[in-house]
Design a protein around this motif. Structure first.
Motif, PDB file in Angstrom:
ATOM      1  N   VAL A  26      35.069 101.419  90.683  1.00 60.87           N
ATOM      2  CA  VAL A  26      34.509 100.324  91.506  1.00 60.87           C
ATOM      3  C   VAL A  26      33.100 101.124  91.046  1.00 60.87           C
ATOM      4  N   MET A  27      31.818  99.665  90.189  1.00 63.91           N
ATOM      5  CA  MET A  27      30.837  99.956  90.061  1.00 63.91           C
ATOM      6  C   MET A  27      29.806 100.419  91.672  1.00 63.91           C
ATOM      7  N   GLU A  28      30.599  99.791  92.965  1.00 65.15           N
ATOM      8  CA  GLU A  28      29.401  99.856  93.774  1.00 65.15           C
ATOM      9  C   GLU A  28      29.441 101.814  93.917  1.00 65.15           C
ATOM     10  N   TYR A  29      30.507 102.736  93.398  1.00 59.94           N
ATOM     11  CA  TYR A  29      30.361 104.071  94.214  1.00 59.94           C
ATOM     12  C   TYR A  29      30.155 104.563  92.801  1.00 59.94           C
ATOM     13  N   PHE A  30      30.274 103.909  91.771  1.00 61.13           N
ATOM     14  CA  PHE A  30      29.013 104.211  90.660  1.00 61.13           C
ATOM     15  C   PHE A  30      27.854 104.489  90.634  1.00 61.13           C
ATOM     16  N   TYR A  31      27.127 103.405  91.172  1.00 60.11           N
ATOM     17  CA  TYR A  31      26.384 103.147  91.749  1.00 60.11           C
ATOM     18  C   TYR A  31      25.375 104.149  93.086  1.00 60.11           C
ATOM     19  N   ARG A  32      26.166 104.039  93.736  1.00 55.30           N
ATOM     20  CA  ARG A  32      25.615 105.569  95.161  1.00 55.30           C
ATOM     21  C   ARG A  32      25.347 106.167  94.572  1.00 55.30           C
ATOM     22  N   GLU A  33      26.435 107.217  93.504  1.00 49.28           N
ATOM     23  CA  GLU A  33      26.026 108.523  92.761  1.00 49.28           C
ATOM     24  C   GLU A  33      24.999 108.592  91.991  1.00 49.28           C
ATOM     25  N   MET A  34      25.030 106.651  91.222  1.00 48.27           N
ATOM     26  CA  MET A  34      23.249 107.350  90.280  1.00 48.27           C
ATOM     27  C   MET A  34      22.190 107.065  91.185  1.00 48.27           C
ATOM     28  N   ARG A  35      22.484 106.437  91.466  1.00 50.54           N
ATOM     29  CA  ARG A  35      21.270 106.262  93.320  1.00 50.54           C
ATOM     30  C   ARG A  35      20.781 107.712  93.411  1.00 50.54           C
ATOM     31  N   ARG A  36      21.851 108.844  94.240  1.00 53.63           N
ATOM     32  CA  ARG A  36      21.369 110.189  94.328  1.00 53.63           C
ATOM     33  C   ARG A  36      21.007 110.568  93.092  1.00 53.63           C
ATOM     34  N   LYS A  37      21.461 110.631  92.191  1.00 52.11           N
ATOM     35  CA  LYS A  37      20.863 111.544  90.561  1.00 52.11           C
ATOM     36  C   LYS A  37      19.973 111.087  90.357  1.00 52.11           C
ATOM     37  N   GLY A  97      17.500 109.231  92.385  1.00 52.91           N
ATOM     38  CA  GLY A  97      16.745 109.352  93.757  1.00 52.91           C
ATOM     39  C   GLY A  97      15.578 108.202  93.992  1.00 52.91           C
ATOM     40  N   TYR A  98      16.638 106.945  93.011  1.00 54.21           N
ATOM     41  CA  TYR A  98      15.586 105.600  93.419  1.00 54.21           C
ATOM     42  C   TYR A  98      15.622 105.358  94.972  1.00 54.21           C
ATOM     43  N   LEU A  99      15.275 104.668  95.089  1.00 52.62           N
ATOM     44  CA  LEU A  99      15.234 104.184  96.456  1.00 52.62           C
ATOM     45  C   LEU A  99      15.932 105.137  97.791  1.00 52.62           C
ATOM     46  N   MET A 100      16.096 106.674  97.909  1.00 51.03           N
ATOM     47  CA  MET A 100      16.927 107.027  98.869  1.00 51.03           C
ATOM     48  C   MET A 100      15.341 108.291  99.792  1.00 51.03           C
ATOM     49  N   ASN A 101      16.262 108.055 100.652  1.00 51.43           N
ATOM     50  CA  ASN A 101      15.172 108.729 101.778  1.00 51.43           C
ATOM     51  C   ASN A 101      16.937 109.834 101.767  1.00 51.43           C
ATOM     52  N   GLY A 102      16.312 111.880 101.090  1.00 53.98           N
ATOM     53  CA  GLY A 102      16.967 112.211 101.665  1.00 53.98           C
ATOM     54  C   GLY A 102      18.824 112.097 101.050  1.00 53.98           C
ATOM     55  N   GLY A 161      18.787 102.357 105.044  1.00 52.14           N
ATOM     56  CA  GLY A 161      19.817 102.357 105.541  1.00 52.14           C
ATOM     57  C   GLY A 161      20.867 101.352 104.671  1.00 52.14           C
ATOM     58  N   GLU A 162      20.807 101.023 103.743  1.00 51.94           N
ATOM     59  CA  GLU A 162      22.149  99.765 103.034  1.00 51.94           C
ATOM     60  C   GLU A 162      21.891 100.428 101.584  1.00 51.94           C
ATOM     61  N   TRP A 163      22.678 100.702 100.496  1.00 52.21           N
ATOM     62  CA  TRP A 163      22.967 100.298  99.956  1.00 52.21           C
ATOM     63  C   TRP A 163      22.389  99.607  98.649  1.00 52.21           C
ATOM     64  N   ASN A 164      22.891  98.383  99.520  1.00 54.29           N
ATOM     65  CA  ASN A 164      23.309  97.222  98.903  1.00 54.29           C
ATOM     66  C   ASN A 164      22.472  96.427  99.632  1.00 54.29           C
ATOM     67  N   TYR A 165      22.090  95.678  98.940  1.00 53.49           N
ATOM     68  CA  TYR A 165      21.032  94.050 100.024  1.00 53.49           C
ATOM     69  C   TYR A 165      21.481  92.681  99.375  1.00 53.49           C
ATOM     70  N   VAL A 200      13.528  94.468  94.976  1.00 52.16           N
ATOM     71  CA  VAL A 200      13.400  96.190  94.260  1.00 52.16           C
ATOM     72  C   VAL A 200      14.819  97.250  94.187  1.00 52.16           C
ATOM     73  N   GLU A 201      15.878  96.722  94.963  1.00 55.30           N
ATOM     74  CA  GLU A 201      17.039  97.373  94.840  1.00 55.30           C
ATOM     75  C   GLU A 201      18.391  96.773  94.398  1.00 55.30           C
ATOM     76  N   GLY A 202      18.027  95.499  94.607  1.00 47.74           N
ATOM     77  CA  GLY A 202      19.079  94.548  93.063  1.00 47.74           C
ATOM     78  C   GLY A 202      18.361  94.474  91.702  1.00 47.74           C
ATOM     79  N   PHE A 203      16.930  95.423  91.972  1.00 49.20           N
ATOM     80  CA  PHE A 203      17.045  94.934  89.832  1.00 49.20           C
ATOM     81  C   PHE A 203      17.145  96.381  89.811  1.00 49.20           C
ATOM     82  N   ILE A 204      16.735  97.184  90.459  1.00 42.69           N
ATOM     83  CA  ILE A 204      17.206  98.903  89.900  1.00 42.69           C
ATOM     84  C   ILE A 204      18.680  99.268  89.704  1.00 42.69           C
TER      85      ILE A 204
END
Length: 519
Positions: free
Chosen positions: A162-173, A175-180, A186-190, A312-316
């Protein structure tokens, strides 16, 4: 082919003697940014080849504004490359561009050609035939206009990742909107914060219009001459056609609309077709803006405090999540996915999709900007136009074809997954977890369309009832096997079964009469 409509190209670009060139790069109409090409192209300045193909333009009755946008953007880019010191060959042919390339290569045996992997399947197949015919003289390099490597993910996506897990991996890769390792806030999706109805009288900033210059005016004349019977109209063309103009549109969105993009992301309003949406997809999809540039600007706005986190999260997410995900789905599912039809619908696309003429105000409002501009935002696409097509048992491949030709930002790699995978469930659930269908209640919740409609949203069946109401329950009943297999949606079948026999009969009769009359 006559060069009647190439006055500005011919007067501004030196006519190249191909015998003076050993290396050339072919640039497709959706690869208009040298920053995405290998650095050696910018450093060595080989011959750049652009081809306008009448046969490609006629492969579908593409919206006239789409053809104007693509051709004018390509011409402006070619002129900019010539100004930057590149030798440029701008070729116009009645043939397909692969045949044009074969003509060039056969007439110039000392020329070596490089091309970037096309984003669309048919273009890829055509250029690989050129490569096969000329073997060592033609080289293919990877497409660098996307952020994710499709080869890394396509098998997982085709298996239903599913897209949600792919999206989280892309966020980590990225670094957009990440704290470590943790997401900002505190949320992946708003998404829960992005479903507000537009308040009455709420101010909506206007999107700047680009003045038509001589190059674009020449293209408009050519499109009217070459493609007179295509969909849409060429009048009132206002899209950006250069990178500078597109970057202005990006900055304008970041400064004026990004902050309120999130809350009203799913909203629709009578007579308001842009709302707070970016309208940047057409510029990203042909390279005038790179996806990283858009995400960088959005994150910077959040860091400066000028745009809220959920916006910003929704756009990214639209860019590094959904846009990248559907491209990978396309790579993993082609070409067989072109023929999927889970519900086995066979009816033709209703005439209103071509004319916009209907008593249903929501359909009229959602079709009007497509017919006039070749654009609408994602909720009209998904929850009105695709929803209605499914509920009226239209062949999803017909709808897919219409989206491909009608929208300025449409390419097969993005349209096919959204239509055959997401909105019509034609792939049987590989991309979407459930069919995206709804009654008129959703449209009434997210818009003011129902207030201006001849049909009554409060009525469930009958001649003056909102057709979405009875069509929805008719769909639930007829496709109950699909819904009962889905844990998220099987309760809808239970709700239908609890209705009285009289209500069920009214739903069936209203639906049958409406669908028969429609088609």
């Amino acid at each position: 082919m006559s060069r009647t409509y190439l006055t500005h190209i011919d007067s501004s670009i030196k006519q190249e003697d191909l015998r003076n060139h050993q290396k050339a790069v072919f640039i497709l109409h959706d690869q208009l940014n040298l920053d995405a090409w290998p650095s050696r192209v910018r450093e060595e300045k080989p011959l750049l080849i652009f081809i306008e193909s009448a046969k490609k333009g006629n492969s579908l009755p593409y919206h006239k504004k789409k053809l104007i946008y693509l051709l004018s953007s390509m011409r402006h880019f070619a002129l900019e490359c010539a100004d930057a010191g590149f030798p440029v060959l701008y070729h116009s042919t009645e043939k397909h561009y692969d045949e044009g390339l074969k003509d060039i290569l056969s007439q110039n045996p000392g020329l070596e050609l490089t091309y970037m992997t096309p984003s669309e399947w048919d273009s890829r197949e055509r250029l690989r035939q050129v490569q096969s015919a000329y073997e060592e003289r033609v080289q293919e390099i990877p497409n660098n206009f996307f952020l994710a490597d499709a080869e890394e993910y396509k098998e997982k996506v085709a298996d239903g990742w599913v897209m949600e897990y792919f999206y989280r991996e892309m966020r980590r890769k990225t670094g957009y909107l990440m704290n470590g390792d943790q997401p900002e806030g505190g949320e992946w999706n708003y998404d829960e914060e992005n479903r507000e109805k537009l308040p009455k009288g709420h101010r909506i900033p206007e999107i700047a219009e680009t003045e038509v210059d001589d190059v674009t005016r020449e293209v408009i004349d050519m499109v009217e001459d070459w493609f007179p019977d295509h969909f849409g109209k060429s009048e009132d063309f206002t899209y950006a056609v250069t990178r500078r103009q597109a970057l202005y549109r990006l900055n304008e969105f970041i400064d004026e609309r990004l902050d309120e993009f999130g809350p009203y992301e799913d909203a629709m309003a009578h007579g308001e077709y842009d709302l707070f949406h970016s309208h940047l997809s057409l510029y990203m999809n042909n390279g005038l803006i790179l996806p990283k540039e858009a995400c960088d600007k959005a994150e910077e706005a959040y860091e400066k405090g000028s745009a809220r986190l959920n916006s910003v999260e929704g756009f990214i997410r639209q860019i590094i999540g959904w846009r990248e995900y559907v491209r990978i789905y396309y790579e993993g599912m082609m070409p067989e996915v072109r023929d999927v039809n889970h519900f086995n619908f066979t009816k033709k696309l209703p005439e209103m999709y071509w004319t916009g003429e209907t008593k249903m105000n929501c359909m009229s409002e959602c079709l009007k900007p497509v017919i006039e501009k070749g654009f609408s935002h994602h909720i009209p696409r998904l929850m009105v136009l695709s929803n209605f097509s499914n509920l009226t048992e239209t062949d999803p491949r017909e709808l897919n074809r219409w989206f491909h030709l009608a929208y300025v930002d449409a390419y097969e790699w993005v349209v096919l997954p959204n239509v055959l995978g997401m909105s019509t469930f034609a792939d049987g659930g590989v991309l979407a977890s459930k069919p995206y269908v709804s009654s008129g209640n959703y449209i009434n919740k997210m818009s003011d369309y129902c207030k201006h409609c001849e049909y009554k949203i409060s009525k469930k069946t009958g001649d003056d009832a909102c057709p979405f109401n009875y069509l929805y329950w008719n769909f639930i009943d007829k496709q109950r096997e699909t819904f009962t297999q889905n844990g998220r949606a099987n309760f809808m079948v239970n709700m239908f079964d609890k209705k009285s026999e009289e209500d069920k009969k009214a739903i069936w009769e209203s639906s049958e009469e409406f669908i028969d009359r429609l088609h």
